[in-house]
Scaffold this motif. Structure first.
Motif, PDB file in Angstrom:
ATOM      1  N   PRO A  90       0.817  -1.219   0.000  1.00 56.84           N
ATOM      2  CA  PRO A  90       0.000   0.000   0.000  1.00 56.84           C
ATOM      3  C   PRO A  90       0.850   1.268   0.000  1.00 56.84           C
ATOM      4  O   PRO A  90       0.515   2.246  -0.686  1.00 56.84           O
ATOM      5  CB  PRO A  90      -0.829  -0.134   1.281  1.00 56.84           C
ATOM      6  CG  PRO A  90      -0.984  -1.614   1.456  1.00 56.84           C
ATOM      7  CD  PRO A  90       0.344  -2.166   1.031  1.00 56.84           C
ATOM      8  N   ASP A  91       1.938   1.264   0.754  1.00 65.51           N
ATOM      9  CA  ASP A  91       2.806   2.437   0.793  1.00 65.51           C
ATOM     10  C   ASP A  91       3.395   2.741  -0.579  1.00 65.51           C
ATOM     11  O   ASP A  91       3.489   3.913  -0.983  1.00 65.51           O
ATOM     12  CB  ASP A  91       3.939   2.224   1.797  1.00 65.51           C
ATOM     13  CG  ASP A  91       3.481   2.350   3.242  1.00 65.51           C
ATOM     14  OD1 ASP A  91       2.404   2.932   3.469  1.00 65.51           O
ATOM     15  OD2 ASP A  91       4.197   1.870   4.135  1.00 65.51           O
ATOM     16  N   ALA A  93       0.521   3.934  -3.053  1.00 66.96           N
ATOM     17  CA  ALA A  93       0.121   5.309  -2.732  1.00 66.96           C
ATOM     18  C   ALA A  93       1.210   6.301  -3.103  1.00 66.96           C
ATOM     19  O   ALA A  93       0.919   7.408  -3.591  1.00 66.96           O
ATOM     20  CB  ALA A  93      -0.217   5.415  -1.248  1.00 66.96           C
ATOM     21  N   THR A 134       1.136   6.957  -6.848  1.00 71.56           N
ATOM     22  CA  THR A 134      -0.019   7.796  -7.175  1.00 71.56           C
ATOM     23  C   THR A 134       0.191   9.224  -6.696  1.00 71.56           C
ATOM     24  O   THR A 134      -0.074  10.188  -7.426  1.00 71.56           O
ATOM     25  CB  THR A 134      -1.297   7.207  -6.555  1.00 71.56           C
ATOM     26  OG1 THR A 134      -1.609   5.971  -7.220  1.00 71.56           O
ATOM     27  CG2 THR A 134      -2.469   8.156  -6.696  1.00 71.56           C
ATOM     28  N   ASN A 135       0.674   9.383  -5.477  1.00 72.70           N
ATOM     29  CA  ASN A 135       0.890  10.725  -4.939  1.00 72.70           C
ATOM     30  C   ASN A 135       1.970  11.491  -5.695  1.00 72.70           C
ATOM     31  O   ASN A 135       2.010  12.728  -5.651  1.00 72.70           O
ATOM     32  CB  ASN A 135       1.241  10.648  -3.448  1.00 72.70           C
ATOM     33  CG  ASN A 135       0.056  10.245  -2.602  1.00 72.70           C
ATOM     34  OD1 ASN A 135      -1.093  10.434  -2.991  1.00 72.70           O
ATOM     35  ND2 ASN A 135       0.315   9.666  -1.434  1.00 72.70           N
ATOM     36  N   THR A 160      -6.335   0.208   3.025  1.00 68.32           N
ATOM     37  CA  THR A 160      -5.155   0.909   3.541  1.00 68.32           C
ATOM     38  C   THR A 160      -4.628   1.921   2.530  1.00 68.32           C
ATOM     39  O   THR A 160      -4.287   3.059   2.880  1.00 68.32           O
ATOM     40  CB  THR A 160      -4.052  -0.091   3.895  1.00 68.32           C
ATOM     41  OG1 THR A 160      -4.529  -0.989   4.905  1.00 68.32           O
ATOM     42  CG2 THR A 160      -2.804   0.617   4.404  1.00 68.32           C
ATOM     43  N   THR A 161      -4.567   1.515   1.261  1.00 71.48           N
ATOM     44  CA  THR A 161      -4.056   2.407   0.224  1.00 71.48           C
ATOM     45  C   THR A 161      -4.962   3.615   0.047  1.00 71.48           C
ATOM     46  O   THR A 161      -4.492   4.749  -0.127  1.00 71.48           O
ATOM     47  CB  THR A 161      -3.910   1.652  -1.110  1.00 71.48           C
ATOM     48  OG1 THR A 161      -3.131   0.472  -0.899  1.00 71.48           O
ATOM     49  CG2 THR A 161      -3.216   2.510  -2.157  1.00 71.48           C
ATOM     50  N   ARG A 162      -6.266   3.399   0.102  1.00 73.74           N
ATOM     51  CA  ARG A 162      -7.215   4.499  -0.016  1.00 73.74           C
ATOM     52  C   ARG A 162      -6.990   5.555   1.076  1.00 73.74           C
ATOM     53  O   ARG A 162      -7.201   6.748   0.849  1.00 73.74           O
ATOM     54  CB  ARG A 162      -8.638   3.964   0.072  1.00 73.74           C
ATOM     55  CG  ARG A 162      -9.139   3.275  -1.174  1.00 73.74           C
ATOM     56  CD  ARG A 162      -9.442   4.270  -2.242  1.00 73.74           C
ATOM     57  NE  ARG A 162     -10.142   3.684  -3.376  1.00 73.74           N
ATOM     58  CZ  ARG A 162      -9.990   4.082  -4.614  1.00 73.74           C
ATOM     59  NH1 ARG A 162      -9.137   5.050  -4.900  1.00 73.74           N
ATOM     60  NH2 ARG A 162     -10.682   3.537  -5.580  1.00 73.74           N
ATOM     61  N   LEU A 221      -4.170   6.380   2.202  1.00 75.99           N
ATOM     62  CA  LEU A 221      -2.874   7.014   1.994  1.00 75.99           C
ATOM     63  C   LEU A 221      -2.839   7.949   0.788  1.00 75.99           C
ATOM     64  O   LEU A 221      -1.865   8.684   0.601  1.00 75.99           O
ATOM     65  CB  LEU A 221      -1.790   5.937   1.821  1.00 75.99           C
ATOM     66  CG  LEU A 221      -1.538   5.021   3.024  1.00 75.99           C
ATOM     67  CD1 LEU A 221      -0.592   3.889   2.637  1.00 75.99           C
ATOM     68  CD2 LEU A 221      -0.964   5.818   4.188  1.00 75.99           C
ATOM     69  N   THR A 222      -3.868   7.901  -0.041  1.00 80.13           N
ATOM     70  CA  THR A 222      -3.875   8.737  -1.237  1.00 80.13           C
ATOM     71  C   THR A 222      -5.301   9.079  -1.633  1.00 80.13           C
ATOM     72  O   THR A 222      -6.226   8.288  -1.403  1.00 80.13           O
ATOM     73  CB  THR A 222      -3.164   8.041  -2.414  1.00 80.13           C
ATOM     74  OG1 THR A 222      -3.169   8.911  -3.550  1.00 80.13           O
ATOM     75  CG2 THR A 222      -3.842   6.728  -2.791  1.00 80.13           C
ATOM     76  N   ARG A 223      -5.466  10.229  -2.250  1.00 87.75           N
ATOM     77  CA  ARG A 223      -6.749  10.610  -2.818  1.00 87.75           C
ATOM     78  C   ARG A 223      -6.787  10.374  -4.319  1.00 87.75           C
ATOM     79  O   ARG A 223      -7.813  10.611  -4.960  1.00 87.75           O
ATOM     80  CB  ARG A 223      -7.036  12.087  -2.520  1.00 87.75           C
ATOM     81  CG  ARG A 223      -7.204  12.395  -1.028  1.00 87.75           C
ATOM     82  CD  ARG A 223      -7.557  13.860  -0.828  1.00 87.75           C
ATOM     83  NE  ARG A 223      -7.744  14.162   0.596  1.00 87.75           N
ATOM     84  CZ  ARG A 223      -8.058  15.361   1.061  1.00 87.75           C
ATOM     85  NH1 ARG A 223      -8.207  16.378   0.210  1.00 87.75           N
ATOM     86  NH2 ARG A 223      -8.220  15.562   2.354  1.00 87.75           N
ATOM     87  N   ILE A 229      -5.994   4.397  -7.859  1.00 85.01           N
ATOM     88  CA  ILE A 229      -5.190   3.212  -7.578  1.00 85.01           C
ATOM     89  C   ILE A 229      -5.678   2.061  -8.439  1.00 85.01           C
ATOM     90  O   ILE A 229      -6.841   2.021  -8.858  1.00 85.01           O
ATOM     91  CB  ILE A 229      -5.225   2.802  -6.087  1.00 85.01           C
ATOM     92  CG1 ILE A 229      -6.639   2.432  -5.653  1.00 85.01           C
ATOM     93  CG2 ILE A 229      -4.646   3.898  -5.216  1.00 85.01           C
ATOM     94  CD1 ILE A 229      -6.694   1.782  -4.274  1.00 85.01           C
TER      95      ILE A 229
END
Length: 344
Positions: free
Chosen positions: A31-32, A35, A38-39, A62-64, A66-68, A71
């Motif tokens: 997930p880190d 994210a 994407t970030n 978890t990924t959701r 960490l980022t808007r 994904i």
């Protein structure tokens, strides 16, 4: 129907940087990492392979957090196969040397579909922005259903014929995997010899076959290579090996050390570890166990305990060290910096 395009077909979503983080099953994709890609303006992917449906659901959640941004999730499409049970047992016996050395048992051959239906249910419920498929093309009804739910569907292809099949069944995006890619080849027919057409030529051939956005992957590790793929008609590139040493990647320590070890001088495609063709750093296990034919996931399960033990013992000569041909350019640091360096 043959088509000729004057320019690349755009993706159905916007990316600040045309870089997709490849889904890498078995640990590297976290997930880190998803994210972070994407970030950084790209598109991060989670690898659904080898996870339970609940593990996949937890990683999406978890990924959701960490980022808007968007994904993606990748799922294996595992085909049924007919294997020679006697041959598989002979291979098990051949590998007892490694098991005895680590004080473990060789795994047992078995087939499963990698919890296909359970993972589809997760995708239906949690609806990641993109879902990609590897190893085969899903049935048309699956692709149409996900498209209707607002999930962009992508199929990994290695030839114009596979691209045509995916397009006909309803895929909205094609991930074009060239022969330089690390890890498993996505060839629909795993018993066939993997294609060798260079990625730029493959992109050109597929662009003249189907009218879909293409994501190019395989051996891409520099900004110039990214630019060349975009010039060839890809809407974005997919990179995996370039992210294996990223701070956020879950790449195990043995694999990380091998990627930076000058003793490893080349990559090679092998079926020895899983029964399906895959590219990794050449080591003694590859050289000693030159296999042919299709026996995935049976051989994956036979060798899984050996590979886990080799990783724990830092036994680099008995471990699957997936890597594309551009592995020498992989570097450590935050994924954001790696993505920024790659984007033209």
């Amino acid at each position: 129907m043959r088509v000729t395009l004057s320019g690349p077909v755009s993706l159905p979503f916007d990316l600040e940087r045309p870089v997709v983080g490849a889904p890498m099953a078995g640990g590297p994709s976290t997930p880190d990492l998803a994210a972070a890609v994407t970030n950084a303006g790209g598109l991060g992917f989670l690898a659904g392979g080898y996870k339970t449906p609940q593990q996949l659901a937890d990683q999406i959640t978890t990924t959701r957090a960490l980022t808007r941004g968007p994904i993606g999730v990748n799922l294996f499409v595992v085909s049924a196969n007919n294997v020679d049970e006697d041959e598989l047992e002979a291979y098990r016996q051949e590998l007892k040397y490694y098991a005895d050395r680590h004080g473990i048992e060789v795994g047992r051959a078995r087939w499963d579909d990698d919890a296909w239906h359970g993972k589809l249910d997760v995708v239906r419920e949690l609806r990641p922005d993109v879902v990609s498929f590897t190893f085969d093309c899903p049935p048309a009804d699956v692709l149409h259903e996900l498209n209707a739910l607002g999930v962009h569907t992508a199929v990994t292809v290695t030839s114009p014929d596979e691209a045509r099949t995916a397009a006909d069944r309803g895929a909205r995006i094609l991930v074009v995997q060239g022969p330089e890619a690390g890890g498993h080849r996505a060839t629909f027919d795993p018993a066939a010899e993997p294609g060798t057409e260079p990625l730029p030529e493959l992109i050109s051939a597929i662009r003249n076959t189907v009218d879909l956005p293409l994501i190019a992957g395989g051996g891409i590790s520099t900004r110039d290579q990214v630019r060349a793929m975009l010039d060839a008609g890809a809407a974005a590139v997919q990179v995996g090996t370039a992210l294996l040493l990223a701070d956020e990647a879950g790449t195990n320590p043995a694999h990380r050390s091998a990627l930076q070890d000058p003793a490893f001088t080349e990559t090679r495609v092998t079926r020895a570890f899983t029964g399906r063709p895959a590219r990794g750093l050449r080591n003694r296990f590859m050289d000693r166990h030159d296999r042919a034919g299709h026996a995935y996931p049976q051989i994956h399960y036979i060798t899984a305990p050996l590979r886990a033990a080799a990783a724990a013992a830092n036994d680099l000569q008995a471990l699957h060290l997936w890597a594309g041909t551009g592995y020498r350019s992989a570097r450590t640091g935050p994924a954001a910096d790696i993505v920024a360096d790659l984007a033209p």
